[in-house]
Design an enzyme around this catalytic site. Sequence first.
Site, mmCIF file in Angstrom:
data_model
loop_
_atom_site.group_PDB
_atom_site.id
_atom_site.type_symbol
_atom_site.label_atom_id
_atom_site.label_comp_id
_atom_site.label_asym_id
_atom_site.label_seq_id
_atom_site.Cartn_x
_atom_site.Cartn_y
_atom_site.Cartn_z
ATOM 1 N N GLY A 83 -70.594 77.547 31.752
ATOM 2 C CA GLY A 83 -70.148 78.774 31.773
ATOM 3 C C GLY A 83 -70.669 79.604 32.995
ATOM 4 O O GLY A 83 -70.087 80.391 33.576
ATOM 5 N N LEU B 65 -72.124 79.544 28.326
ATOM 6 C CA LEU B 65 -71.755 79.911 27.006
ATOM 7 C C LEU B 65 -72.870 79.702 25.885
ATOM 8 O O LEU B 65 -73.496 78.821 25.904
ATOM 9 C CB LEU B 65 -70.310 79.434 26.658
ATOM 10 C CG LEU B 65 -69.328 79.336 27.631
ATOM 11 C CD1 LEU B 65 -67.883 78.954 27.016
ATOM 12 C CD2 LEU B 65 -69.050 80.913 28.257
ATOM 13 N N ASN C 18 -71.573 70.726 33.328
ATOM 14 C CA ASN C 18 -72.641 69.446 32.546
ATOM 15 C C ASN C 18 -71.952 69.340 31.249
ATOM 16 O O ASN C 18 -72.553 68.730 30.384
ATOM 17 C CB ASN C 18 -73.917 70.091 32.471
ATOM 18 C CG ASN C 18 -74.212 71.031 31.650
ATOM 19 O OD1 ASN C 18 -73.512 72.024 31.520
ATOM 20 N ND2 ASN C 18 -75.470 71.381 31.048
ATOM 21 N N GLU C 19 -70.741 69.807 30.992
ATOM 22 C CA GLU C 19 -70.294 69.552 29.628
ATOM 23 C C GLU C 19 -70.466 68.281 28.887
ATOM 24 O O GLU C 19 -70.521 68.028 27.795
ATOM 25 C CB GLU C 19 -68.648 70.228 29.492
ATOM 26 C CG GLU C 19 -68.516 71.702 29.381
ATOM 27 C CD GLU C 19 -68.526 72.588 30.948
ATOM 28 O OE1 GLU C 19 -69.058 71.664 31.919
ATOM 29 O OE2 GLU C 19 -68.329 73.470 30.907
HETATM 30 C C1 LIG Z 1 -59.234 66.620 25.297
HETATM 31 C C2 LIG Z 1 -59.974 68.141 25.306
HETATM 32 C C3 LIG Z 1 -59.275 68.909 24.371
HETATM 33 C C4 LIG Z 1 -59.461 70.137 24.474
HETATM 34 C C5 LIG Z 1 -60.615 70.943 24.903
HETATM 35 C C6 LIG Z 1 -60.455 72.164 24.943
HETATM 36 C C7 LIG Z 1 -61.745 72.804 25.146
HETATM 37 C C8 LIG Z 1 -62.929 72.295 25.643
HETATM 38 C C9 LIG Z 1 -64.084 72.388 24.525
HETATM 39 C C10 LIG Z 1 -65.244 72.970 24.694
HETATM 40 C C11 LIG Z 1 -65.615 73.544 25.927
HETATM 41 C C12 LIG Z 1 -66.746 74.367 25.841
HETATM 42 C C13 LIG Z 1 -67.347 74.766 26.968
HETATM 43 C C14 LIG Z 1 -68.648 75.189 27.292
HETATM 44 C C15 LIG Z 1 -69.234 75.578 28.325
HETATM 45 C C16 LIG Z 1 -70.741 75.880 28.347
HETATM 46 O O1 LIG Z 1 -71.040 76.947 29.045
HETATM 47 S S1 LIG Z 1 -71.658 75.018 27.266
HETATM 48 C C17 LIG Z 1 -73.453 75.411 27.472
HETATM 49 C C18 LIG Z 1 -74.051 74.619 28.787
HETATM 50 N N1 LIG Z 1 -75.137 75.139 28.775
HETATM 51 C C19 LIG Z 1 -76.263 74.365 28.922
HETATM 52 O O2 LIG Z 1 -76.116 73.110 28.806
HETATM 53 C C20 LIG Z 1 -77.731 74.958 29.189
HETATM 54 C C21 LIG Z 1 -78.844 74.543 28.415
HETATM 55 N N2 LIG Z 1 -79.892 75.208 28.687
HETATM 56 C C22 LIG Z 1 -80.826 74.720 29.434
HETATM 57 O O3 LIG Z 1 -80.550 73.649 30.181
HETATM 58 C C23 LIG Z 1 -82.159 75.617 29.639
HETATM 59 O O4 LIG Z 1 -82.101 76.570 28.475
HETATM 60 C C24 LIG Z 1 -82.056 76.662 30.941
HETATM 61 C C25 LIG Z 1 -82.491 75.617 32.171
HETATM 62 C C26 LIG Z 1 -80.699 77.483 31.101
HETATM 63 C C27 LIG Z 1 -83.318 77.729 30.910
HETATM 64 O O5 LIG Z 1 -84.486 76.793 30.420
HETATM 65 P P1 LIG Z 1 -85.716 77.786 29.960
HETATM 66 O O6 LIG Z 1 -85.871 78.796 30.721
HETATM 67 O O7 LIG Z 1 -86.821 76.778 29.924
HETATM 68 O O8 LIG Z 1 -85.347 78.213 28.618
HETATM 69 P P2 LIG Z 1 -85.322 77.206 27.201
HETATM 70 O O9 LIG Z 1 -84.507 75.809 27.612
HETATM 71 O O10 LIG Z 1 -86.588 77.124 26.844
HETATM 72 O O11 LIG Z 1 -84.457 78.054 26.301
HETATM 73 C C28 LIG Z 1 -84.926 79.155 25.515
HETATM 74 C C29 LIG Z 1 -83.985 79.270 24.380
HETATM 75 O O12 LIG Z 1 -82.492 79.246 24.617
HETATM 76 C C30 LIG Z 1 -81.827 78.201 23.926
HETATM 77 N N3 LIG Z 1 -80.351 77.970 24.739
HETATM 78 C C31 LIG Z 1 -80.530 77.523 26.119
HETATM 79 N N4 LIG Z 1 -79.302 77.410 26.368
HETATM 80 C C32 LIG Z 1 -78.433 77.918 25.446
HETATM 81 C C33 LIG Z 1 -77.088 78.025 25.367
HETATM 82 N N5 LIG Z 1 -76.229 77.723 26.292
HETATM 83 N N6 LIG Z 1 -76.592 78.747 24.143
HETATM 84 C C34 LIG Z 1 -77.293 78.799 23.136
HETATM 85 N N7 LIG Z 1 -78.831 78.847 23.299
HETATM 86 C C35 LIG Z 1 -79.049 78.383 24.464
HETATM 87 C C36 LIG Z 1 -82.581 77.294 23.775
HETATM 88 O O13 LIG Z 1 -82.375 76.332 22.605
HETATM 89 C C37 LIG Z 1 -84.163 78.216 23.280
HETATM 90 O O14 LIG Z 1 -83.783 78.456 22.178
HETATM 91 P P3 LIG Z 1 -85.194 78.639 21.044
HETATM 92 O O15 LIG Z 1 -85.850 79.996 21.754
HETATM 93 O O16 LIG Z 1 -85.872 77.707 21.101
HETATM 94 O O17 LIG Z 1 -84.387 79.285 19.639
#
Ligand SMILES: CC/C=C\C/C=C\C/C=C\CC/C=C/CC(=O)SCCNC(=O)CCNC(=O)[C@H](O)C(C)(C)COP(=O)(O)OP(=O)(O)OC[C@H]1O[C@@H](n2cnc3c(N)ncnc32)[C@H](O)[C@@H]1OP(=O)(O)O
Length: 266
Positions: free
Chosen positions: A117, A72, A141-142
């Site tokens: 996501g 997400l 990985n949340e």
């Molecule tokens: C008690 C509990 C009660 C209630 C709970 C209720 C609800 C639960 C609450 C919350 C749940 C919310 C759920 C969320 C689910 C999700 O999906 S969270 C997102 C998880 N994603 C990640 O961790 C991925 C992170 N990204 C990476 O690891 C790498 O970017 C990736 C391997 C995908 C790609 O690598 P690469 O090609 O090298 O790209 P970059 O790392 O250079 O990234 C480029 C730019 O993109 C930005 N970015 C990366 N991922 C995200 C993202 N998910 N969202 C927004 N932006 C992202 C990164 O910062 C770079 O940005 P820039 O270009 O520098 O501006």
Amino acid sequence: VWAAKAWREGDPGGTRAGRRPRAGSVPTGFLDVDVTSAPLALECLYTPWAPGTDSDGAPTPQDCPRVFSAGLDLTEMCGRNPAHYAEYWKAVQELWLRTYLSSLVLVAAINGACPAGGCIIALACDCRVLADNPKYHIGLNETLLGITAPFWFKDAYVNTIGHRASEQALQLGYLFPPSEALQVGLVDQVVPEDQVLSTALSEMARWLAVPDHARQLTKNMMRKATADRLLRQRDADIQNFVSFICRDSIQKSLQVYLEKLRQRKG
Ligand SMILES: CC/C=C\C/C=C\C/C=C\CC/C=C/CC(=O)SCCNC(=O)CCNC(=O)[C@H](O)C(C)(C)COP(=O)(O)OP(=O)(O)OC[C@H]1O[C@@H](n2cnc3c(N)ncnc32)[C@H](O)[C@@H]1OP(=O)(O)O
């Protein structure tokens, strides 16, 4: 994610479903098209968020090589207001419910990283084919972001890899490399990168060879209880998400995580 209903029904428009979301609409560049409407012979559905897909045009898998989905869009969960979070989460629920309950055959051709996501959309498919590249990790990985996977993410995980493996992987925020993902049953096939699409299409053919009505009824029978659990408490789930994500400590965690991602890039 490739989805096909029945090749034999013909494809009226080669429907391409992905578009970058308009602000405040569907969160994910996904499902602008009603996937329940027939006949959709072949659709290309795009996944929640991938670097490089922020244009107005529909991204293609080639636009963001090495990333199936980055999960997400974290910028949708940071520094916004409660109404925005509520609308966002409702759309995430909708995306998952439609995908999970789709009567279409859905095969995920996973040609890149697939965290959180991204994993949950792949899990909503009927079958997953992952490219054999040690960088292509998949999982929920949340916890590493300082957040919690919602119960319906957890349910989909448990349904696929079992309780113990889910418990461990969820707490650790573990992202499985391909060989381990295969071993634990998170994906169904791991193949060389240049064979992902052809393998996904072969899988599709295998699933489509089964009489549609029988396959659809069976799919629904297997998935209904899990989907119903969310359907029964959609509003409560939205409220939980909003109050959780609005906490100062959670906002801080997400900002730190995003900053780390940005720095890693540089
Ligand atoms: C008690 C509990 C009660 C209630 C709970 C209720 C609800 C639960 C609450 C919350 C749940 C919310 C759920 C969320 C689910 C999700 O999906 S969270 C997102 C998880 N994603 C990640 O961790 C991925 C992170 N990204 C990476 O690891 C790498 O970017 C990736 C391997 C995908 C790609 O690598 P690469 O090609 O090298 O790209 P970059 O790392 O250079 O990234 C480029 C730019 O993109 C930005 N970015 C990366 N991922 C995200 C993202 N998910 N969202 C927004 N932006 C992202 C990164 O910062 C770079 O940005 P820039 O270009 O520098 O501006």
